[in-house]
Scaffold this active site. Structure first.
Site, short mmCIF file in Angstrom:
data_model
loop_
_atom_site.label_atom_id
_atom_site.label_comp_id
_atom_site.label_asym_id
_atom_site.label_seq_id
_atom_site.Cartn_x
_atom_site.Cartn_y
_atom_site.Cartn_z
N SER A 64 0.80 -1.24 0.00
CA SER A 64 0.00 0.00 0.00
C SER A 64 0.83 1.28 0.00
CB SER A 64 -0.91 0.03 1.22
OG SER A 64 -2.11 -0.59 0.91
N LYS A 67 0.54 3.48 -2.91
CA LYS A 67 -0.69 4.25 -3.20
C LYS A 67 -0.46 5.76 -3.32
CE LYS A 67 -3.75 0.71 -1.27
NZ LYS A 67 -4.45 0.24 -0.05
N TYR A 190 -2.88 -2.80 -10.51
CA TYR A 190 -2.73 -2.37 -9.11
C TYR A 190 -1.90 -3.38 -8.32
CZ TYR A 190 -4.14 -2.25 -4.20
OH TYR A 190 -4.13 -2.28 -2.83
N TYR A 242 -4.33 3.72 7.58
CA TYR A 242 -5.56 2.94 7.73
C TYR A 242 -6.48 3.69 8.71
CZ TYR A 242 -2.60 -0.55 5.50
OH TYR A 242 -1.76 -1.19 4.65
N VAL A 260 0.83 -3.62 4.08
CA VAL A 260 0.66 -4.88 4.81
C VAL A 260 1.91 -5.77 4.84
CG1 VAL A 260 -1.85 -5.06 4.63
CG2 VAL A 260 -0.42 -5.97 2.79
N1 GLU Z 1 -1.89 -5.52 -2.20
C1 GLU Z 1 -2.56 -5.41 -0.94
C2 GLU Z 1 -4.05 -5.53 -1.16
O1 GLU Z 1 -4.55 -5.02 -2.10
C3 GLU Z 1 -2.20 -4.09 -0.36
C4 GLU Z 1 -2.86 -3.84 0.93
C5 GLU Z 1 -2.10 -2.95 1.84
O2 GLU Z 1 -0.87 -2.92 1.86
O3 GLU Z 1 -2.82 -2.26 2.59
O4 GLU Z 1 -4.74 -6.17 -0.40
#
Ligand code: GLU
Length: 402
Positions: A64, A67, A190, A242, A260
């Protein structure tokens, strides 16, 4: 070594390493294999100096933390209005993989999966092929890091095999006509984006690039325009951690993003880019030791964004009074950075120059000026000249721009 910072970082890491709380993510098979004890911290400064401690060169998938950078590329490629039509900027208060949509069908923000998948689909020009977009993402994130980042094909395959939830999110956005292109293309791209490999030193440079207005401090490349960084950092500050984002902002006070796999990235505007990595996560999904490291860094190094800097009152270096016999000119000497609050103090000092008296404005100790600071100073000089005063300016660093 005279510089105490490497020792300070080693000591800080050791202090946080005794915490073995939390669990490695179990839902992505390839990530579940991570060594839970790994722990590294990287820090990059505005001139591109990079410090590392612990497992600073261990690579892991960015997840993430990609992002905010994907958001930056979408903003740079498609403009603010188009991106905002598709993705909002409000914290969701939900988990990262929730169906967080506004009434209009727009995902709430680009830091949760539903918004990140939608954002990914906006990167590049309209109608770009999936392959070209993958390339743009890889090149774009590499430019932030200052080296070529590779995809971990095993992590990619592992996540592709468990993609139902992300696909469901993409189809929902598609049904509300907010997704550009095919849902499964957006999700595949993604997931590739999330599978790029980085270490904490990369994260530190990427963060510093955001914190330096888009200019990579190591390569010197202007990766995205400055306004993009302002937008991205704002969204990181409110939505990056988060649903612990509010708590994070009050305790750590650094715009950040976690992932994550156990990474945390923090970008303190104008000062520092920080990366931390340790795979055990708390119940919200943030790295336990990563959070501890950031709390300690913020406290030890005074990095909280809301901690008011002491600058404005120091703007006046000195005032040289004219000689009693009328020889010599009054001299107003300024120093530091001419941003709004500093210039406001300086302007009031200029107000003290008696009507009609000529004087010297000495900017030789001024390091830099913001656009607003420059404009206000020039305006004041112009008004004083209109007042039939002679204003001489000493400006060896060209602060006022010619
Ligand atoms: N690739 C993970 C997902 O889409 C990333 C989630 C994350 O790092 O919050 O679930």
């Amino acid at each position: 070594m005279r510089n105490p910072i490497p020792d300070l970082l080693d000591e800080l890491r050791e202090r946080c390493a005794d915490d073995d709380g939390g669990e490695v993510l179990s839902t992505i098979p390839e990530l579940a294999k991570a060594d839970p004890d790994r722990f590294g911290i990287g820090l990059c400064t505005i001139d591109g100096t990079v410090y590392g401690t612990g497992d600073a060169e261990h690579r892991f998938s960015i997840q993430s933390i990609s992002k905010p950078f994907a958001y930056a590329l979408a903003l740079a490629d498609r403009g603010r209005d188009t991106v905002l039509e598709h993705v909002g900027v409000e914290p969701s208060g939900d988990s990262f993989n929730e169906i967080s949509l506004e009434q209009s069908g727009r995902p709430r923000n680009p830091m949760i999966n539903i918004g990140a998948i939608t954002t990914h689909a906006l990167i590049g020009h309209e109608g770009i092929s999936r392959k070209q977009r993958d390339k743009r993402v890889q090149q774009g994130l590499s430019a932030f890091a200052g080296r070529k980042l590779d995809v971990d094909e095993e992590v990619f395959a592992s996540e592709q095999s468990e993609a139902s939830r992300n696909l469901a999110l993409a189809y929902l956005v598609h049904a509300r006509e907010k997704l550009d292109g095919e849902p499964h293309h957006a999700v595949e791209g993604y997931i590739r984006q999330c599978s790029l490999l980085v270490d904490v030193r990369d994260l530190a440079v990427m963060a510093m690039t955001l914190a330096a207005g888009g200019r990579n401090p190591v390569t010197g490349e202007q990766v995205v325009p400055t306004w993009v960084c302002t937008q991205v950092l704002s969204v990181m500050a409110t939505c990056g951690m988060y649903d612990a984002s509010g708590q994070w902002m009050s305790t750590v006070g650094i715009p950040a993003k976690s992932g994550v796999s156990g990474g945390v990235l923090g970008a303190l505007p104008g000062q520092a880019g920080i990366g931390a990595f340790s795979p055990r996560l708390d119940e919200i999904g943030n790295s336990v030791r990563g959070v501890r490291a950031f709390e300690a860094l913020s406290a030890d190094l005074g990095l909280h964004l809301m901690h008011a800097p002491e600058v404005a009152s120091h703007v006046l270096y000195g005032v040289v009074e004219p000689d009693a016999d009328g020889d010599g000119l009054r001299e107003v000497q300024l120093q530091g950075t001419m941003h709004f609050a500093a210039v406001e103090v300086a302007l009031r000092e200029l107000e003290e120059v008696p009507d009609g008296e000529s004087f010297v404005l000495d900017l030789s100790r001024v390091a830099s000026a913001t656009d607003v600071g420059r404009r206000l100073l020039l305006e004041a000089v112009e008004r004083m000249r209109a007042d039939r005063r002679e204003v001489r300016i000493t400006d060896p660093h060209d602060i006022l721009g010619g």
